[in-house]
Design a protein around this motif. Structure first.
Motif, PDB file in Angstrom:
ATOM      1  N   CYS A 108       1.570  -1.360  -0.019  1.00 37.30           N
ATOM      2  CA  CYS A 108       0.054  -0.271  -0.361  1.00 37.30           C
ATOM      3  C   CYS A 108       0.760   1.441  -0.086  1.00 37.30           C
ATOM      4  O   CYS A 108       1.283   1.432   0.798  1.00 37.30           O
ATOM      5  CB  CYS A 108      -0.874   0.198   0.848  1.00 37.30           C
ATOM      6  N   MET A 109       1.168   1.798  -1.310  1.00 39.68           N
ATOM      7  CA  MET A 109       2.779   2.690  -0.960  1.00 39.68           C
ATOM      8  C   MET A 109       1.913   3.935  -2.853  1.00 39.68           C
ATOM      9  O   MET A 109       0.954   3.708  -3.080  1.00 39.68           O
ATOM     10  CB  MET A 109       3.512   1.973  -2.051  1.00 39.68           C
ATOM     11  N   ARG A 110       2.496   4.841  -2.458  1.00 36.88           N
ATOM     12  CA  ARG A 110       1.996   6.376  -2.882  1.00 36.88           C
ATOM     13  C   ARG A 110       2.139   5.744  -4.484  1.00 36.88           C
ATOM     14  O   ARG A 110       3.729   5.046  -4.727  1.00 36.88           O
ATOM     15  CB  ARG A 110       2.831   7.729  -2.480  1.00 36.88           C
ATOM     16  N   ALA A 111       1.328   6.101  -5.239  1.00 38.53           N
ATOM     17  CA  ALA A 111       1.594   5.934  -6.975  1.00 38.53           C
ATOM     18  C   ALA A 111       2.817   6.045  -6.947  1.00 38.53           C
ATOM     19  O   ALA A 111       3.655   5.599  -7.506  1.00 38.53           O
ATOM     20  CB  ALA A 111       0.037   6.493  -7.751  1.00 38.53           C
ATOM     21  N   VAL A 112       3.687   7.313  -7.081  1.00 37.48           N
ATOM     22  CA  VAL A 112       4.197   7.892  -7.013  1.00 37.48           C
ATOM     23  C   VAL A 112       6.140   7.141  -7.232  1.00 37.48           C
ATOM     24  O   VAL A 112       6.834   7.043  -7.671  1.00 37.48           O
ATOM     25  CB  VAL A 112       5.270   8.729  -7.377  1.00 37.48           C
ATOM     26  N   GLU A 113       5.921   5.903  -5.828  1.00 40.29           N
ATOM     27  CA  GLU A 113       6.426   5.404  -5.789  1.00 40.29           C
ATOM     28  C   GLU A 113       6.757   3.659  -5.919  1.00 40.29           C
ATOM     29  O   GLU A 113       6.987   2.980  -5.367  1.00 40.29           O
ATOM     30  CB  GLU A 113       7.311   5.485  -4.341  1.00 40.29           C
ATOM     31  N   LEU A 114       5.994   3.197  -7.224  1.00 33.50           N
ATOM     32  CA  LEU A 114       5.668   1.987  -7.811  1.00 33.50           C
ATOM     33  C   LEU A 114       7.223   1.545  -7.797  1.00 33.50           C
ATOM     34  O   LEU A 114       6.672  -0.023  -8.509  1.00 33.50           O
ATOM     35  CB  LEU A 114       4.097   2.471  -8.577  1.00 33.50           C
ATOM     36  N   PRO A 115       7.635   2.151  -8.904  1.00 32.07           N
ATOM     37  CA  PRO A 115       8.552   0.771  -8.919  1.00 32.07           C
ATOM     38  C   PRO A 115       9.232   0.369  -7.712  1.00 32.07           C
ATOM     39  O   PRO A 115      10.108  -0.189  -7.958  1.00 32.07           O
ATOM     40  CB  PRO A 115      10.239   3.130  -9.701  1.00 32.07           C
ATOM     41  N   ASP A 116       9.246   0.809  -6.525  1.00 33.84           N
ATOM     42  CA  ASP A 116       9.857   0.582  -5.313  1.00 33.84           C
ATOM     43  C   ASP A 116       9.338  -0.877  -5.638  1.00 33.84           C
ATOM     44  O   ASP A 116       9.829  -2.184  -4.964  1.00 33.84           O
ATOM     45  CB  ASP A 116       9.804   1.270  -4.530  1.00 33.84           C
ATOM     46  N   GLY A 117       7.978  -0.445  -6.240  1.00 34.65           N
ATOM     47  CA  GLY A 117       7.042  -2.032  -5.179  1.00 34.65           C
ATOM     48  C   GLY A 117       7.580  -3.533  -7.088  1.00 34.65           C
ATOM     49  O   GLY A 117       8.217  -4.581  -5.832  1.00 34.65           O
TER      50      GLY A 117
END
Length: 292
Positions: free
Chosen positions: A142-151
Motif C-alpha cells: 500500500c504505497m504512494r502511486a509515485v513510488e510504484l517502481p519500488d514495488g
C-alpha cells in the motif's frame, strides 16, 4: 460468491486506527453487524485488512480478528494483520499468529506521513518480506502511486513472497479526467502510473487488488470515471492476478460498498463470465488459500 479481500473493522474504544481523528466523518464503530447490513443480500466472505493501529495495539488487533475467524459465525474468514517487517520482534510476532491457521499476510502502510519514501527497499525491511515468503504469507503493498517502481524492486528481491498491490496502486481517478477539479489536483500523472503498473505486472509474484479508487473519486463519480483505472489493471495483470476489495468503511467517504460493487459490475460486464468470477472470488480463493 464475493470474497472481499479488504474489509476493515474497528472499535474506537479498543482498536482505533492511529490516523482516525476524533469527531471526524469515520469516527464511529464499524464492526461485523454494520458490515453485514452494508452487504445485505450479497453472498460475501471477507479477509480482514489491518487498520494501521499504533505499534503497541497491533497484537491486540490481531488477537481480535483471529477470534472473529475462529468463531466461524462471521463473514470474516482470514486476516492480514499489521506489522513492521524491519522490527526486531517481527519473526516471533508472525510465528505466533501464523500458528492459528487464519493468518494470510501482513501489511504496513507505506504512504503514511511517518513512513519515509524508500522504506520498502531497505535491507532489513526486505529480509522481513523474505521471511513472510518462507512462512507462506503474503504482503500487501500500500504505497504512494509515485513510488510504484519500488514495488518492482521489492518483488525482484523477494521472489518467493506473494505481493498484493492495494487500491490499483493507489491510482487517483482525477488523473484521468479531462478537467480535474482545480481545488483537488490529481496525486499523480496518468501516463506514468500506467507505465509503472505495466512494469509491476511483469512480476509474477504481484497481484493487483481492485479496490480503494472510489474513495479518491469526485463526489459526483460514476462507473465511467473509474473505468480507465480498472480496465488498465485488468488488462496488464490479466484475469488470474486480480482480486476484489470493498475498502469498507473507508469507501463510505464517497459511497456505500453496494454502489461500488454495482459500478465494478458495470465496468467488467463485457468481459467473459469466467474472468468476472475469478475477480470476484476465484483468484482470492487461490491466492489467499481459502477453503470456501
Amino acid at each position: 460468491m464475493i470474497i472481499d479481500t479488504h474489509q476493515h473493522l474497528w472499535d474506537t474504544a479498543k482498536h482505533k486506527p492511529a490516523w482516525l481523528e476524533e469527531g471526524g466523518p469515520l469516527y464511529a464503530e464499524y464492526l461485523t453487524p454494520q458490515y453485514l447490513q452494508e452487504m445485505k443480500g450479497l453472498n460475501v466472505k471477507a479477509v480482514y485488512m489491518e487498520v494501521d493501529v499504533t505499534a503497541d495495539k497491533k497484537a491486540d488487533e490481531a488477537e481480535y480478528v483471529i477470534g472473529l475467524c475462529r468463531a466461524k459465525t462471521n463473514p470474516t474468514i482470514a486476516a492480514v494483520i499489521g506489522g513492521h517487517p524491519d522490527g526486531p520482534t517481527f519473526r516471533d510476532y508472525i510465528k505466533r499468529f501464523n500458528s492459528t491457521g487464519y493468518l494470510r499476510g501482513v501489511r504496513q502502510v507505506l504512504h503514511s506521513k511517518e513512513t519515509p519514501a524508500g522504506t520498502a527497499v531497505k535491507e532489513d525491511f526486505l529480509k522481513g518480506l523474505q521471511f513472510l515468503g518462507e512462512q507462506g504469507l503474503l504482503f500487501d503493498l500500500c504505497m504512494r502511486a509515485v513510488e510504484l517502481p519500488d514495488g518492482g524492486k521489492v518483488a525482484d528481491r523477494c521472489p518467493d513472497t506473494q505481493f498484493i498491490l492495494d487500491h490499483c496502486g493507489n491510482a487517483d481517478p482525477k488523473a484521468f479526467m479531462k478537467n480535474p477539479p482545480a481545488d483537488a489536483p490529481p496525486e499523480h500523472e496518468a501516463g506514468q502510473w500506467k507505465k509503472d503498473m505495466e512494469a509491476l505486472a511483469k512480476r509474477p509474484n504481484i497481484a493487483c487488488k481492485i479496490s480503494g479508487i472510489v474513495a479518491r473519486a469526485t463526489p459526483d463519480w460514476n462507473a465511467d470515471q473509474l473505468a480507465p483505472i480498472v480496465n488498465h489493471c485488468l488488462d496488464v495483470f490479466g484475469p488470474d492476478r486480480v482480486v476484489f476489495g470493498s475498502d469498507w468503511p473507508i469507501c463510505l467517504g464517497r459511497t456505500h460498498p453496494a454502489n461500488w460493487i454495482a459500478a465494478l459490475k458495470e465496468i467488467i460486464a463485457s468481459r467473459p463470465e469466467a474472468e468476472q468470477q475469478r475477480l470476484w472470488s476465484g483468484n482470492a480463493k487461490r491466492i489467499y488459500k481459502l477453503d470456501v
